[in-house]
Enzyme design. Structure first.
Site, short mmCIF file in Angstrom:
data_model
loop_
_atom_site.label_atom_id
_atom_site.label_comp_id
_atom_site.label_asym_id
_atom_site.label_seq_id
_atom_site.Cartn_x
_atom_site.Cartn_y
_atom_site.Cartn_z
N ARG A 114 0.94 -0.88 0.09
CA ARG A 114 -0.07 -0.25 -0.03
C ARG A 114 0.48 1.27 -0.25
NH1 ARG A 114 -2.87 -3.61 3.26
NH2 ARG A 114 -4.99 -4.26 2.78
N LYS A 136 3.48 11.62 -10.98
CA LYS A 136 2.21 11.66 -11.73
C LYS A 136 3.75 10.03 -12.05
CE LYS A 136 0.28 13.75 -14.58
NZ LYS A 136 -0.45 14.82 -15.75
N GLU A 178 9.90 18.35 -24.92
CA GLU A 178 9.42 18.83 -23.59
C GLU A 178 9.26 20.12 -23.23
OE1 GLU A 178 6.94 17.82 -21.72
OE2 GLU A 178 6.49 15.88 -22.24
N LYS A 206 7.61 24.23 -13.09
CA LYS A 206 6.64 22.22 -13.36
C LYS A 206 6.15 22.10 -11.70
CE LYS A 206 5.78 17.65 -13.76
NZ LYS A 206 6.02 16.69 -14.70
N GLU A 216 -4.18 17.94 -11.39
CA GLU A 216 -4.45 18.20 -12.03
C GLU A 216 -5.68 18.29 -11.83
OE1 GLU A 216 -2.38 16.44 -15.71
OE2 GLU A 216 -4.33 16.64 -16.93
N ARG A 220 -2.92 21.95 -13.82
CA ARG A 220 -1.93 21.30 -14.22
C ARG A 220 -2.16 20.43 -15.96
NH1 ARG A 220 0.90 16.58 -10.57
NH2 ARG A 220 2.42 15.81 -12.08
N ASN A 224 0.08 19.40 -20.02
CA ASN A 224 -0.08 19.14 -21.35
C ASN A 224 0.28 19.11 -22.36
OD1 ASN A 224 -0.77 16.43 -19.42
ND2 ASN A 224 -2.56 17.51 -19.13
N HIS A 227 0.07 17.88 -26.57
CA HIS A 227 0.23 16.40 -25.83
C HIS A 227 -0.86 15.84 -26.56
CE1 HIS A 227 3.25 17.22 -23.04
NE2 HIS A 227 3.43 16.02 -22.58
N HIS A 231 0.17 12.86 -27.90
CA HIS A 231 -0.99 11.17 -27.74
C HIS A 231 -1.30 10.13 -29.14
CE1 HIS A 231 -0.74 12.18 -23.20
NE2 HIS A 231 0.29 12.38 -24.22
N HIS A 243 8.27 10.50 -27.46
CA HIS A 243 7.29 11.27 -27.27
C HIS A 243 8.10 12.77 -27.67
CE1 HIS A 243 4.18 12.07 -24.58
NE2 HIS A 243 5.77 13.17 -23.56
#
Ligand code: GLY
Length: 337
Positions: A114, A136, A178, A206, A216, A220, A224, A227, A231, A243
């Site tokens: 956990r 993330k 990026e 960031k 997010e 936030r 993206n 993106h 994606h 990417h």
């Protein structure tokens, strides 16, 4: 800590953690480990080759290369290996590598017992300025990229700029995609800075955004930027694009969409193209990219919570915008062929 290292704090109250940037930052590992772990599971990939010493008993766990390694099967295997070795909830995980390693090790750490502590030793430009900061974690499903994941903040991030010495040209470009993004999120001066200051500036931006909106639910989402198209190009898997290379094309596309919506000027679109060119990245679709396939993939983007939402530049800066008119999206795709 050597004076040559720069530290950016990700200010999340009692979960605040430092991001240490500098040559040799990995040697700070023992001093940033949380609590008093008896054992440390070091997760890496065969090709990373960056040795670390957590100062306590440790064992190396190697995962495979590429997006194919970002699976639930890898997570299950890692957790089983940790359990057989005797890693407890008071121990720690250290991920050494780029975004794939930190995503997989971070996700595994977040669910093992956990949740056990994790420290990232980031070794790629993309990892330094994006993947390792912000908490993330995710793995892919056959249905899409990063569909299963958690928010699990690391206890510390070590951004060792020495590890960039052996980074292949393609990995640099991946990080620069990026970096170009951050130029439109408040760091227009990035292209003029020396590398280490570029890295620190991106991390600072960031960290500020994550501190304001960890999960997010608002701001936030601007991370993206570029993106949605990126994606879609990555998911379609028909193109040889990494990417960051896909994000660069996505930034120019987002600018073309914003210009068609009257949100920005043609000159601002030109600034996007110039930023991408500055980092030697392409600003147009790969040959064979199909408009209808891409439009369809936009609506499958996991950020599309309510119809088509694009992150777009505008008079108030970059922000999420709900789009109903797919004609604009089609037209803008033609502009980047
Ligand atoms: N890479 C986007 C984010 O961390 O939110």
């Amino acid at each position: 800590m050597p004076a040559t290292h720069q530290i950016v704090d990700v200010d999340l109250g009692d979960r605040c953690y430092p991001v240490v940037v500098g040559a040799g930052a990995r040697h700070e590992l023992a001093s940033v480990l949380p609590g008093s772990p008896r054992r440390v599971a070091v997760v890496t990939q065969a090709g990373v080759g960056i040795p670390v010493d957590p100062g306590v008993e440790h064992q190396l766990f190697t995962i495979g290369d590429g997006e194919q390694a970002k699976t639930m099967a890898t997570v299950e295997r890692l957790c089983s290996q940790w359990a057989r070795w005797g890693l407890t909830r008071n121990d720690a995980v250290v991920a050494v590598g780029g975004g794939i390693v930190t995503d997989v090790a971070g996700f595994s750490a977040s669910i093992y017992h956990r949740g056990v502590s994790v420290v990232y030793v980031s070794t790629t430009l993309l990892g330094l300025i994006d993947a390792s900061v912000g908490g993330k974690t995710a793995v892919n499903l056959p249905e899409g990229k990063n569909l299963v994941g958690t928010f699990w903040q690391p206890s510390a991030v070590l951004c060792d700029t020495e590890s960039l010495a052996t980074l292949p040209a393609r990995e640099w470009r991946c990080g620069y995609g990026e970096m170009a993004k951050y130029e439109f999120l408040g760091a227009a001066e990035l292209g003029q800075l020396p590398l280490e200051d570029q890295i620190v500036r991106c991390i600072q931006l960031k960290a500020d955004i994550v501190a304001e909106d960890e999960r997010e639910s608002g701001r936030r989402a601007v991370l993206n930027y570029g993106h949605t198209l990126a994606h879609a190009l990555e998911i379609s898997e028909r193109f040889d694009l990494r990417h960051g290379e896909a994000v660069a094309i996505g930034l120019v596309y987002a600018a073309e969409v914003a210009e068609r919506l009257g949100r920005i000027s043609k000159a601002r679109v030109g600034e996007h193209r110039a930023a991408v060119a500055h980092y030697d990245l392409l600003d147009r679709l790969p040959p064979g990219a199909d408009t209808e396939v891409l439009i369809d993939l936009f609506s499958h983007d996991k950020k599309a919570v309510d119809g088509l939402t694009f992150v777009l530049d505008g008079p108030n800066g970059v922000e999420p915008v709900r789009l109903d008119d797919t004609g604009v999206l089609r037209d803008a795709l033609e502009a980047i062929r």
